[in-house]
Design a protein around this motif. Structure first.
Motif, PDB file in Angstrom:
ATOM      1  N   GLN A   1       0.815  -1.209   0.000  1.00 37.59           N
ATOM      2  CA  GLN A   1       0.000   0.000   0.000  1.00 37.59           C
ATOM      3  C   GLN A   1       0.853   1.265   0.000  1.00 37.59           C
ATOM      4  N   GLN A   2       2.098   1.154   0.419  1.00 39.17           N
ATOM      5  CA  GLN A   2       2.955   2.337   0.418  1.00 39.17           C
ATOM      6  C   GLN A   2       3.444   2.684  -0.985  1.00 39.17           C
ATOM      7  N   TYR A   3       3.846   1.680  -1.761  1.00 44.53           N
ATOM      8  CA  TYR A   3       4.482   1.968  -3.045  1.00 44.53           C
ATOM      9  C   TYR A   3       3.741   1.419  -4.270  1.00 44.53           C
ATOM     10  N   TYR A   4       2.954   0.388  -4.093  1.00 39.08           N
ATOM     11  CA  TYR A   4       2.349  -0.273  -5.248  1.00 39.08           C
ATOM     12  C   TYR A   4       0.926   0.215  -5.521  1.00 39.08           C
TER      13      TYR A   4
ATOM     14  N   GLU B   1      -1.370   0.196 -16.306  1.00 39.96           N
ATOM     15  CA  GLU B   1      -2.699   0.796 -16.275  1.00 39.96           C
ATOM     16  C   GLU B   1      -2.652   2.306 -16.065  1.00 39.96           C
ATOM     17  N   ASN B   2      -1.558   2.819 -15.477  1.00 42.86           N
ATOM     18  CA  ASN B   2      -1.470   4.253 -15.169  1.00 42.86           C
ATOM     19  C   ASN B   2      -0.005   4.689 -15.213  1.00 42.86           C
ATOM     20  N   PRO B   3       0.620   4.659 -16.399  1.00 38.44           N
ATOM     21  CA  PRO B   3       2.051   4.975 -16.497  1.00 38.44           C
ATOM     22  C   PRO B   3       2.329   6.454 -16.241  1.00 38.44           C
ATOM     23  N   GLY B   4       3.571   6.728 -15.890  1.00 41.29           N
ATOM     24  CA  GLY B   4       3.992   8.115 -15.704  1.00 41.29           C
ATOM     25  C   GLY B   4       3.914   8.618 -14.276  1.00 41.29           C
ATOM     26  N   TYR B   5       3.369   7.792 -13.360  1.00 45.78           N
ATOM     27  CA  TYR B   5       3.212   8.220 -11.967  1.00 45.78           C
ATOM     28  C   TYR B   5       4.077   7.378 -11.043  1.00 45.78           C
ATOM     29  N   GLY B   6       4.665   8.040 -10.055  1.00 48.66           N
ATOM     30  CA  GLY B   6       5.481   7.361  -9.070  1.00 48.66           C
ATOM     31  C   GLY B   6       4.921   7.559  -7.679  1.00 48.66           C
ATOM     32  N   SER B   7       4.957   6.512  -6.863  1.00 49.65           N
ATOM     33  CA  SER B   7       4.436   6.599  -5.503  1.00 49.65           C
ATOM     34  C   SER B   7       5.455   7.262  -4.581  1.00 49.65           C
ATOM     35  N   SER B   8       4.949   7.759  -3.467  1.00 51.46           N
ATOM     36  CA  SER B   8       5.783   8.331  -2.406  1.00 51.46           C
ATOM     37  C   SER B   8       6.596   9.531  -2.882  1.00 51.46           C
TER      38      SER B   8
END
Length: 498
Positions: free
Chosen positions: A239-242, A353-360
């Motif tokens: 849930q933090q990164y994925y 499904e949602n490229p271009g975005y990075g978590s955290s």
């Protein structure tokens, strides 16, 4: 909140560095300035503060500018006072202490009889997006164009995140941000004959590589991937990164009904369960394996850090981890017993499904001008100073934050690593702007969310299949939500999503 108070306190070193920037200006100010003239007032607003923290906020944001501008009286004000919450008495133990709405207080700060000129948001883009939607901030694009302020030098992560929160317009600027990336052990990849990671990889590609890297048994096991430096909990790790970039929900926007069954959640569980069950990703117990067989714990200053100990092929971690990797290498040169690792870094994996975005990714000090500012001109000059190339040059010496300007973002201490990995992807935009309010008014609501920890662990241990575990989570979660909505407080702990 991504930026903890402890992390903020590290920034105070920046004040000493700023002296080089303002030396000549102070000399000029000390001769001939008219101290008897009435000063212009510039009011700077923060969401949270207290008498104890005001000194830090001044050191970090205003002291340097005020010293260079003796004609200004800079006032620090806050929407919320930490002390008001700290000393609030809980008269009824069965009910949670009532907390004021920070956003309502923030609006009062901007709309009151003596409104602030500048607002500083240190909690990401959620409040920025809400303020823009409520027409409470001045659009900065016309000023940027008029003043010929250089924003072309801003990294994509920052400027794209700001524009996304402002409907493709700029309503705030930040000099710093925080970000994570994927670190990898070059030797483990070479030994396994696997191609090292590269920018632009998808999560499925990373998982495939991780499976090829994993080998060995017991305390000699090489793990393919670690999702969190201090992780080991499958649900918290994912849930933090994925999960954030997938924008999946545990419950509906009203916090009344669970949303954890169906193909999307099944796919996530089916992806992660084998990674932990087959020890591709280490468990919490694996993190503190001493690596000995005689029961004696060997001396190791990096006990628990499997990546530095050469037992993890890839690991997700923040920019600040470079400091630890650098320190390990330096100490290893003095004492070979100190573990070290030959590493590289690439950008966070993405979802097809949602490229271009990075978590955290967190934009840590967003500065905007109040639409009702009494002193908008000085407000802009203050923001421009804090976001200038000169100030960025000094802040670039920080080992814990990244600088928003590309020209100042370079590998530290003569090292050679891929610094672009930290600033290419966009931050995940907020999906529910009322989630903070929901978690404050219903503090037990996260009991339902964290039941996911038990759900996925049941599958990992073979006690349930994925569909059974998700159904069980849904049933128990709905019961918890009902208790919360009926007035029960759960454990009373307010936890952030993601």
């Amino acid at each position: 909140m991504y930026t903890t108070w402890g992390a903020r306190m590290r920034k105070t070193a920046v004040l000493g560095l700023s002296l080089t920037l303002m030396g000549s200006a102070l000399a000029a100010c000390s001769s001939g300035s008219d101290t008897s003239a009435e000063k212009r007032v510039l009011r700077i607003g923060f969401i949270y503060s207290s008498p104890d923290s005001e000194q830090y906020l001044r050191q970090q944001y205003t002291d340097s500018y005020e010293l260079m501008h003796p004609e200004l009286d800079i006032q620090i004000v806050s929407a919320m006072n930490y002390d008001d919450q700290r000393f609030q008495e809980q008269t009824d133990p069965s009910k949670p202490v009532t907390q004021p709405d920070p956003y309502d207080k923030l609006k009062e700060l901007l709309n009151g009889t003596n409104p602030v000129d500048v607002v500083v948001l240190d909690s990401g883009t959620t409040y920025l997006k809400r303020l823009v939607q409520d027409n409470m901030l001045k659009q900065l694009d016309p000023i940027i164009q008029e003043k010929e302020f250089d924003i072309e030098d801003y990294v994509p992560t920052v400027i794209d995140g700001i524009k996304e929160a402002g409907d493709n317009a700029i309503y705030a600027l930040t000099p710093t941000f925080n970000s994570s990336a994927l670190y990898y052990n070059k030797k483990i990849f070479a030994d396994a004959g696997v191609e090292v990671p590269k920018d632009g990889m998808m999560w499925d590609d990373v998982f495939a590589s991780a499976k090829r890297l994993a080998k060995g048994e017991g305390n000699k096991r090489i793990f393919g991937l670690q999702m969190n430096r201090w992780g080991g909990d499958a649900f918290n790790d994912m849930q933090q990164y994925y999960l954030p970039a997938l924008q999946m929900k545990v419950f509906d926007d009203k916090g009344e009904k669970m949303s954890v069954t169906g193909p999307q959640w099944e796919k996530v569980f089916n992806t992660f369960v084998p990674l932990y069950k087959d020890k591709i990703i280490p468990s919490g117990q694996d993190l503190y394996d001493t690596g000995t067989t005689d029961g004696k714990q060997a001396w190791n200053p990096y006990q628990g850090d499997l990546f530095i100990n050469g037992r993890v092929g890839m690991m997700v971690a923040g920019y600040e981890y470079i400091t630890e990797l650098t320190r390990a290498k330096e100490q290893n040169a003095k004492n070979s017993k100190v573990p070290s690792v030959d590493w590289g870094v690439v950008m966070m994996p993405q979802h097809t499904e949602n490229p271009g975005y990075g978590s955290s990714i967190n934009l840590s000090a967003l500065m905007g001008i109040n639409a009702k500012a009494a002193n908008p001109d000085d407000a802009w000059e203050f923001i421009a100073f804090n976001n200038s190339k000169e100030w960025a040059k000094l802040k670039s010496r920080s080992t814990y934050e990244l600088i928003a300007r590309k020209s100042m973002l370079k590998p530290r201490d003569g090292q050679d690593y891929n610094v672009e990995a930290f600033y290419t992807l966009k931050p995940v935009p907020p999906t529910n702007l009322d989630m903070e309010k929901l978690s404050r008014e219903k503090p037990g609501i996260y009991e339902a969310q964290y039941m996911g920890t038990q759900a996925i662990q049941q599958v990992i241990e073979g006690k349930m299949n994925v569909q059974q575990a998700l159904k069980d989570w849904e049933t128990k979660g709905n019961e918890a939500l009902k208790r919360t909505n009926d007035g029960a407080s759960g454990d009373g702990v307010v936890r952030p999503l993601g």
